[in-house]
Motif scaffolding. Structure first.
Motif, mmCIF file in Angstrom:
data_model
loop_
_atom_site.group_PDB
_atom_site.id
_atom_site.type_symbol
_atom_site.label_atom_id
_atom_site.label_comp_id
_atom_site.label_asym_id
_atom_site.label_seq_id
_atom_site.Cartn_x
_atom_site.Cartn_y
_atom_site.Cartn_z
ATOM 1 N N ILE A 1 -7.693 -67.562 -26.781
ATOM 2 C CA ILE A 1 -6.675 -66.717 -26.138
ATOM 3 C C ILE A 1 -5.395 -67.527 -25.934
ATOM 4 C CG2 ILE A 1 -6.096 -65.435 -24.057
ATOM 5 C CD1 ILE A 1 -9.161 -64.881 -23.786
ATOM 6 N N GLY A 2 -5.548 -68.756 -25.461
ATOM 7 C CA GLY A 2 -4.378 -69.603 -25.272
ATOM 8 C C GLY A 2 -3.627 -69.867 -26.565
ATOM 9 N N LYS A 3 -4.369 -70.086 -27.652
ATOM 10 C CA LYS A 3 -3.738 -70.318 -28.961
ATOM 11 C C LYS A 3 -2.957 -69.088 -29.409
ATOM 12 C CE LYS A 3 -4.902 -71.595 -33.728
ATOM 13 N NZ LYS A 3 -6.029 -71.932 -34.666
ATOM 14 N N GLU A 4 -3.547 -67.895 -29.209
ATOM 15 C CA GLU A 4 -2.875 -66.652 -29.585
ATOM 16 C C GLU A 4 -1.585 -66.459 -28.779
ATOM 17 O OE1 GLU A 4 -3.461 -64.288 -31.840
ATOM 18 O OE2 GLU A 4 -5.332 -65.082 -32.684
ATOM 19 N N LEU A 5 -1.664 -66.647 -27.469
ATOM 20 C CA LEU A 5 -0.482 -66.441 -26.630
ATOM 21 C C LEU A 5 0.607 -67.467 -26.932
ATOM 22 C CD1 LEU A 5 -2.139 -65.623 -23.180
ATOM 23 C CD2 LEU A 5 -0.868 -64.052 -24.638
ATOM 24 N N ALA A 6 0.217 -68.719 -27.136
ATOM 25 C CA ALA A 6 1.202 -69.762 -27.390
ATOM 26 C C ALA A 6 1.921 -69.555 -28.720
ATOM 27 C CB ALA A 6 0.527 -71.132 -27.364
ATOM 28 N N ALA A 7 1.262 -68.862 -29.649
ATOM 29 C CA ALA A 7 1.841 -68.676 -30.983
ATOM 30 C C ALA A 7 2.853 -67.544 -31.041
ATOM 31 C CB ALA A 7 0.723 -68.429 -31.998
ATOM 32 N N MET A 8 2.877 -66.679 -30.033
ATOM 33 C CA MET A 8 3.781 -65.535 -30.091
ATOM 34 C C MET A 8 4.979 -65.741 -29.170
ATOM 35 S SD MET A 8 1.684 -62.549 -27.973
ATOM 36 C CE MET A 8 0.286 -62.644 -29.085
ATOM 37 N N ALA A 9 6.067 -65.057 -29.467
ATOM 38 C CA ALA A 9 7.224 -65.080 -28.575
ATOM 39 C C ALA A 9 6.808 -64.524 -27.219
ATOM 40 C CB ALA A 9 8.359 -64.250 -29.163
#
Length: 767
Positions: free
Chosen positions: A148-156
């Motif tokens: 989840i952290g990887k997904e959120l960090a990858a998006m604006a």
């Protein structure tokens, strides 16, 4: 007592005996039977009795149902039917774990009723959706947080939305708001967007506070209470004890509501052996008027006309001239429009006669101290802002805001929905001060205002939003335009649900989707420093500590605060001033941060949180300190006599009002009995009076569709609803929320706050 006003046989004041209704008072044996049924259905253990004995008492659990106050000197049983249901529902011994999800695919579960989804039991381990198997599969907390952290960090940052229901305590809510702003956005919609955001936005403009001005003490000193669009019997039953005491000391209560709700008609105290066996129930409302949906502005215009006439007849004795001159603005413009409104127009919009409104006005004029109570019947309209403006006007005319025994008081639904706003959950920069974020954490706060619920949904539909994190709640089901939104939800890249039980929103998984099980309010929360308390705010701005006492459903269930911290750690770059581990270990540290961020409201938070009756964080309008643009309370001119939107034209168009049943809390369906309305069985019903049935050629039990009468480019329809005769005003139909949410367009909302118009949507019936 079935007819609240026996001398007057007008249909707006008397019960239609030929339609369903409950012949019994609110409370009484029916309440006890309702509690017993849920206890049996939920398979609760002996610990439930122990927790109920301490519910809403110092050192106990603060109810996860409504936001009604917890008194300093509680009674033997300080809970109501709703609170008992919510508590036992959470203490369900059934478990929805790995085996449950192995046995049931998401596609299969989509066919289950909402009641059965939650009845599957408490969630007991973190889950990740596997699209190939169409199932939620167990996953470790470390892996869940990391992905989840990887997904959120990858998006604006602006592509993520962090939604919160009213369940989470102040501590988790504060960290959630901090997490969003540290990530770089303020997309923090909250459950009040669907109910009382009309209050938060517009009361701030009118009297300089986003919340009501009353406290429990005011109900000991008021001479009259005027209710508008609030159903106390189903939504805040503990209030009935306060109303009973007020009536018994001589307070006069007047109610305006399209539906005859038993809680505001009569009440039998379940804690009074005499009233349960021998003596009569307490009559709550002296007068009960079935105003047409959207007609409250017209009613209040009529009431104001009567006040002005009384002042004209005895100058200087009716209006509080000193208060108006020194404390308010806009009086002359408002009065001019009120005087110009004709009784013919007022009667047409309100559905009441001039005589009825004059009768109510006499009660208002007889009182030195008046309280105005309202619920979502006032807020969930296109012109909900003017509903509130007119209620403020009526109270301001006689100085009934900012003195003991008087004030304006919305009755909040969810237990901490108001408190979450207080500690920063909101889309506006002012809700978490930028200077504090900089000083405490070295964070440069985002300057772009965030998305509320309606704007976030628009972003999902057009692709601007890619992630939806939900701290509690059942957002897909609670939203307007819910069929369109449920279809759009799977297009999201990421959906994350922090929850205690399975619900409909979990069955519309995004491309990457997680369910993260959290502790409930009743569960014991033990962290590194020992047992932890959480806190919440009631509808009267008092703060309380809550201590859970039940064994958690599994060792794999984390607290809401621990889940928020775990997500934040996995998403954000390292910052030594964001001590997520330390905050999880000891919630006192989070409360210290809240006190530093909001020193006027939360000074000595930890020192005061166990105080019986809670501690009061204050309200400037109660002190006649008007935090408005002009520095004064604002009169609001009535530019229309209807709270409804524009008439879409054509015939026949009916106004839809959505209701919650006695066996329901928000989107949680405990069962299929709406006891206080005399209804049971299917929730797929259309309530309509017999005269309208005859006019439209409908028969009882006939299956019909409802279609929305506006925005014809989008077809909004619900099908196979049964026509049910019911005592309602002409020109309207009623039915249950959330089943009828698909009919309410996302764009059809109160103009200033975007609160959906659930109480005033134009529809047509199709056989």
């Amino acid at each position: 007592m079935d007819n609240i006003n026996p001398p007057d046989d007008h249909p707006a004041t008397t019960q239609d005996p030929d339609t369903p209704y409950d012949h019994h008072p609110a409370g009484g044996w029916g309440s006890l039977q309702g509690i017993a049924r849920i206890a049996a259905d939920s398979h609760t253990s002996a610990v439930a009795a122990k927790i109920l004995a301490t519910l809403n008492k110092p050192g106990g659990v603060m109810c996860s149902s409504c936001a009604w106050a917890k008194p300093k000197d509680p009674g033997t049983f300080e809970f109501c039917e709703n609170g008992a249901k919510a508590t036992m529902w959470e203490l369900d011994r059934n478990r929805a774990g790995a085996k449950f999800f192995a046995d049931h695919s998401v596609t299969e579960l989509q066919g289950w009723h909402d009641h059965d989804l939650e009845k599957s039991g408490r969630l007991s381990e973190p889950l990740r959706y596997d699209r190939d198997q169409d199932r939620y599969l167990p996953v470790s907390w470390d892996d869940a947080f990391a992905e989840i952290g990887k997904e959120l960090a990858a998006m604006a940052p602006q592509k993520a939305v962090f939604y919160a229901s009213g369940h989470a305590g102040l501590e988790a809510s504060y960290l959630y708001a901090l997490f969003a702003r540290a990530m770089g956005h303020q997309n923090l919609p909250q459950s009040s967007n669907m109910c009382h955001e009309t209050t938060s936005v517009n009361l701030q403009t009118f009297i300089g506070t986003p919340v009501g001005t009353c406290t429990l003490e005011d109900f000991e000193h008021c001479d009259t209470i005027f209710f508008f669009g609030q159903n106390t019997g189903s939504n805040s039953p503990r209030f009935l004890h306060i109303l009973k005491a007020a009536v018994e000391r001589g307070c006069r209560i007047v109610t305006f509501n399209p539906v005859r709700e038993r809680g505001l008609i009569e009440f039998a105290d379940p804690q009074s052996p005499g009233q349960m066996t021998i003596t009569k129930p307490t009559q709550i409302s002296e007068k009960y008027y079935q105003v047409r949906p959207g007609g409250d502005i017209a009613v209040m215009t009529g009431l104001m006309k009567c006040v002005l006439e009384a002042e004209d007849a005895a100058p200087g004795t009716v209006l509080d001239q000193t208060f108006i001159a020194q404390e308010t603005t806009g009086f002359d413009e408002t009065v001019a429009l009120v005087r110009n409104a004709s009784w013919t127009e007022i009667e047409a919009h309100s559905g009441l006669t001039e005589g009825m409104i004059r009768e109510a006005a006499e009660i208002y004029l007889s009182a030195d101290n008046a309280i105005g109570i309202y619920g979502m019947g006032l807020t969930q309209h296109v012109n909900g802002w003017l509903n509130l403006g007119m209620l403020c006007n009526l109270l301001l005319m006689r100085g009934n805001i900012g003195k003991l025994g008087a004030g304006i008081s919305p009755v909040r639904g969810h237990s901490n929905v108001q408190g979450q706003r207080t500690v920063g959950v909101g889309e506006k920069s002012a809700q978490m001060p930028a200077d504090k974020l900089k000083d405490l954490f070295g964070i440069d706060a985002p300057t772009q205002e965030g998305l509320n619920a309606v704007h976030a949904c628009e972003g999902i539909l057009d692709g601007r939003v890619e992630a939806m994190i939900s701290l509690g709640g059942n957002l897909v089901r609670a939203l307007p335009d819910s069929a369109r939104m449920e279809a759009a939800w799977p297009r999201l890249r990421l959906t994350v649900h922090v929850a205690t039980k399975l619900n409909r929103s979990h069955l519309a998984p995004g491309q990457v989707s997680y369910i993260l099980p959290c502790l409930g309010r009743t569960d014991r929360d033990v962290q590194a420093s020992g047992p932890q308390a959480v806190s919440m705010e009631d509808t009267f701005s008092h703060i309380y500590a809550s201590l859970g006492g039940a064994e958690p459903p599994s060792p794999d269930v984390l607290s809401e605060l621990a889940i928020v911290a775990g997500l934040a750690k996995a998403t954000l770059p390292a910052n030594p001033r964001l001590d997520w581990d330390g905050w999880v270990a000891n919630y006192d540290q989070v409360r210290d941060l809240i006190a530093q961020t909001y020193p006027d409201d939360f000074a000595d938070f930890n020192g005061r949180m166990m105080q019986p009756g809670g501690f009061y964080r204050g309200n400037p309008a109660r002190e006649r300190n008007w935090k408005t643009e002009s520095g004064k309370a604002q009169f609001t001119p009535p530019t229309t006599l209807s709270a409804l939107g524009e008439d879409p034209g054509g015939d026949p168009v009916l106004t839809l009002i959505t209701l919650r049943s006695n066996d329901q809390f928000n989107t949680t369906i405990y069962g299929f009995s709406d006891r206080l309305r005399g209804l049971k069985g299917s929730r797929e019903v259309v309530l309509i009076n017999r005269a309208e049935m005859a006019r439209l050629g409908l028969s009882e039990g006939q299956k019909v569709s409802l279609i929305t009468a506006i925005e014809p480019d989008v077809v909004r329809r619900v099908m196979d609803f049964s026509v049910t005769p019911y005592d309602l005003p002409d020109g309207c139909v009623a039915g249950y929320y959330p089943e009828l949410n698909p009919l309410v367009p996302l764009s059809y909302h109160e103009k200033n706050s975007q609160t959906p118009a659930y109480k005033g949507t134009p529809v047509r019936i199709v056989a």
